[in-house]
Design a protein around this motif. Structure first.
Motif, PDB file in Angstrom:
ATOM      1  N   ARG A  12     -22.054  28.099  19.582  1.00 41.00           N
ATOM      2  CA  ARG A  12     -22.317  27.490  18.272  1.00 41.00           C
ATOM      3  C   ARG A  12     -22.628  26.015  18.503  1.00 41.00           C
ATOM      4  N   VAL A  13     -23.767  25.576  18.018  1.00 39.98           N
ATOM      5  CA  VAL A  13     -24.319  24.289  18.432  1.00 39.98           C
ATOM      6  C   VAL A  13     -24.509  23.363  17.235  1.00 39.98           C
ATOM      7  N   VAL A  14     -24.020  22.136  17.383  1.00 38.80           N
ATOM      8  CA  VAL A  14     -24.370  21.059  16.456  1.00 38.80           C
ATOM      9  C   VAL A  14     -25.432  20.195  17.127  1.00 38.80           C
ATOM     10  N   ILE A  15     -26.484  19.887  16.400  1.00 38.35           N
ATOM     11  CA  ILE A  15     -27.495  18.939  16.859  1.00 38.35           C
ATOM     12  C   ILE A  15     -27.414  17.713  15.960  1.00 38.35           C
ATOM     13  N   ASP A  33     -30.719  29.560  10.835  1.00 35.75           N
ATOM     14  CA  ASP A  33     -29.890  30.041  11.951  1.00 35.75           C
ATOM     15  C   ASP A  33     -28.433  29.637  11.722  1.00 35.75           C
ATOM     16  N   PRO A  34     -27.551  30.606  11.468  1.00 35.16           N
ATOM     17  CA  PRO A  34     -26.152  30.263  11.173  1.00 35.16           C
ATOM     18  C   PRO A  34     -25.359  29.788  12.390  1.00 35.16           C
ATOM     19  N   ALA A  35     -25.959  29.811  13.569  1.00 38.39           N
ATOM     20  CA  ALA A  35     -25.257  29.359  14.775  1.00 38.39           C
ATOM     21  C   ALA A  35     -25.588  27.915  15.142  1.00 38.39           C
ATOM     22  N   VAL A  36     -26.454  27.283  14.335  1.00 41.63           N
ATOM     23  CA  VAL A  36     -26.844  25.896  14.619  1.00 41.63           C
ATOM     24  C   VAL A  36     -26.689  25.047  13.358  1.00 41.63           C
ATOM     25  N   LEU A  37     -25.952  23.952  13.491  1.00 39.18           N
ATOM     26  CA  LEU A  37     -25.827  22.954  12.429  1.00 39.18           C
ATOM     27  C   LEU A  37     -26.682  21.754  12.811  1.00 39.18           C
ATOM     28  N   TYR A  38     -27.698  21.475  12.002  1.00 37.65           N
ATOM     29  CA  TYR A  38     -28.619  20.378  12.300  1.00 37.65           C
ATOM     30  C   TYR A  38     -28.322  19.190  11.382  1.00 37.65           C
ATOM     31  N   VAL A  39     -28.126  18.020  11.989  1.00 38.15           N
ATOM     32  CA  VAL A  39     -27.803  16.789  11.261  1.00 38.15           C
ATOM     33  C   VAL A  39     -28.832  15.733  11.622  1.00 38.15           C
TER      34      VAL A  39
END
Ligand SMILES: [Zn+2]
Length: 193
Positions: A12-15, A33-39
């Motif tokens: 699970r990835v935060v960018i 994509d529910p496995a990536v949180l983009y900020v």
């Protein structure tokens, strides 16, 4: 590519994208994509024109895109407030296993391509916050992106790397007092609305 590869392995990835330009390609790739949180923090309006506060992700990943459009002249305190007040609680609930940083340095006040007012000291404080978003040490990776004033790029990169290494030192103090104090609240409102 790194984020997609990690997700393919069940991570699970935060960018965190602090480049001054909105990461429209990254947002588009992971929009649903529910496995990536983009900020993303970015100047707005500016190229490429995307990244409004109400762009919060597709139906399969609602609230997993967080955009903070910053007005020209915004100082580092606005980005810090965005991380502290909005991003940190969302990341905690998301429970990432990795944190990737799109580490552009073109939000520096000396950069010729944009109009934000950050300093090397701001990058140091942001890097410290980003480290705290990761589940453990060794799970934060920074990728060099923009930065078009070479002295500012050198100072900002040094400040970031030293903070990531746990020995923060910056050649410029952090900045505060510019416009955009309402930015974090507007993004929070978009998430809750
Ligand atoms: Zn850029």
């Amino acid at each position: 590519m790194a984020a997609a590869t990690l997700v393919a392995h069940g991570e699970r990835v935060v960018i965190v994208d602090w480049d001054v330009h909105h990461g429209n390609g990254t947002q588009d790739i992971f929009w649903d994509d529910p496995a990536v949180l983009y900020v993303s923090t970015h100047q707005f309006p500016a190229y490429p024109g995307t990244g409004r506060a109400d762009e919060i992700g597709g139906p399969g990943a609602r609230g997993l895109t967080l955009n903070f459009p910053l007005p020209p002249g915004a100082t580092g305190d606005v980005a810090r407030a965005a991380i502290d007040d909005v991003v940190a609680p969302v990341v905690e609930a998301f429970a990432p296993t990795w944190v990737l940083v799109s580490a552009g340095f073109d939000a520096h006040r000396a950069d010729p391509l944009a109009d934000l007012a950050w300093s090397a000291g701001d990058y140091s404080l942001l890097a410290e916050r980003v480290l705290e978003l990761a589940p453990t040490t060794g799970r934060t990776v920074a990728f060099l992106e923009g930065g078009y004033d070479l002295d500012a790029l050198r100072a900002s990169t040094a400040a970031t790397v030293s903070a990531l290494a746990g020995v923060p030192r910056a050649s410029e103090p952090p900045t505060a007092g510019g416009p955009g104090r309402d930015v974090a609240a507007r993004t929070a409102g978009a998430l809750n609305g």
